[in-house]
Motif scaffolding. Sequence first.
Motif, PDB file in Angstrom:
ATOM      1  N   ASP A 151     102.745  51.544  78.717  1.00 14.35           N
ATOM      2  CA  ASP A 151     102.419  50.381  79.777  1.00 14.35           C
ATOM      3  C   ASP A 151     100.961  51.578  80.309  1.00 14.35           C
ATOM      4  O   ASP A 151     100.047  51.288  80.845  1.00 14.35           O
ATOM      5  N   ALA A 152     101.025  52.270  80.322  1.00 12.24           N
ATOM      6  CA  ALA A 152     100.014  54.163  81.024  1.00 12.24           C
ATOM      7  C   ALA A 152      98.844  53.184  80.625  1.00 12.24           C
ATOM      8  O   ALA A 152      97.651  54.018  80.736  1.00 12.24           O
ATOM      9  N   LEU A 153      98.375  53.807  79.247  1.00  9.85           N
ATOM     10  CA  LEU A 153      97.672  53.473  78.014  1.00  9.85           C
ATOM     11  C   LEU A 153      96.949  52.439  78.573  1.00  9.85           C
ATOM     12  O   LEU A 153      95.712  52.464  78.825  1.00  9.85           O
ATOM     13  N   PHE A 154      97.405  51.213  78.836  1.00 12.81           N
ATOM     14  CA  PHE A 154      96.726  50.230  78.926  1.00 12.81           C
ATOM     15  C   PHE A 154      95.815  49.686  80.592  1.00 12.81           C
ATOM     16  O   PHE A 154      95.195  49.445  80.862  1.00 12.81           O
ATOM     17  N   THR A 155      96.869  50.595  81.210  1.00 14.80           N
ATOM     18  CA  THR A 155      96.458  50.854  82.675  1.00 14.80           C
ATOM     19  C   THR A 155      95.147  51.262  82.915  1.00 14.80           C
ATOM     20  O   THR A 155      94.676  51.103  84.000  1.00 14.80           O
ATOM     21  N   GLY A 156      95.073  52.944  82.381  1.00 17.68           N
ATOM     22  CA  GLY A 156      94.190  53.446  82.310  1.00 17.68           C
ATOM     23  C   GLY A 156      93.009  53.004  81.937  1.00 17.68           C
ATOM     24  O   GLY A 156      91.907  53.026  82.413  1.00 17.68           O
ATOM     25  N   PHE A 157      92.986  52.090  80.355  1.00 14.53           N
ATOM     26  CA  PHE A 157      91.947  51.134  79.848  1.00 14.53           C
ATOM     27  C   PHE A 157      91.567  50.303  80.594  1.00 14.53           C
ATOM     28  O   PHE A 157      90.226  50.037  80.600  1.00 14.53           O
ATOM     29  N   ILE A 158      92.320  49.738  81.349  1.00 11.89           N
ATOM     30  CA  ILE A 158      91.775  48.333  82.122  1.00 11.89           C
ATOM     31  C   ILE A 158      91.179  48.895  83.517  1.00 11.89           C
ATOM     32  O   ILE A 158      89.742  48.663  83.709  1.00 11.89           O
ATOM     33  N   LYS A 159      91.494  50.000  84.264  1.00  7.83           N
ATOM     34  CA  LYS A 159      91.045  50.898  85.346  1.00  7.83           C
ATOM     35  C   LYS A 159      89.559  50.937  85.065  1.00  7.83           C
ATOM     36  O   LYS A 159      88.279  51.450  85.343  1.00  7.83           O
TER      37      LYS A 159
END
Length: 165
Positions: A151-159
């Motif tokens: 999920d960290a990949l998504f969180t970084g991309f969303i940010k």
Amino acid sequence: MKDTVIILGSSRSDGDTAKAVFKMQDITGCDYIDLNDYDISYYDYEHENKIDDFLPLMKRVIQDYQNIIVATPVYWYTMSGILKVFFDRVSDLLTIEKDLGRQLRGKGFGVISCCINSGVDKEFWHPFEKTSGYLGMPYLGNVHINSLENDALFTGFIKEIEAKE
């Protein structure tokens, strides 16, 4: 990110790329469009295919969304065939529907890729970055997914996307 749509360009509407899209949709609440639900034919220099689903789909996407993210599995080191056909048809927005095409300017553009490898070569992103620049769409970035656990990949991309809005 309600003003964001993810366009899923995969041969499988329930494959790994789709699962990544659904996960991002759960996290952000953004919408998604599955290209498998539309009849979009190959680019035609004579534009005899202008009665298929491409132009109505693009009118809706351009009207309803500020950010467009495409999602693709990696097939033979590049985007999927269905997404390539979609990209080729963007040419219609530069020729027979110029007013519609001009409305892409200023809209954000990003990419999600998915495959069993941990990453893709930097050249993979080239067509997306160049298309974004050519159309005057700020490039929001990209993310490559090889595991739905991360999920960290998504969180970084969303940010990244939210910072550029």
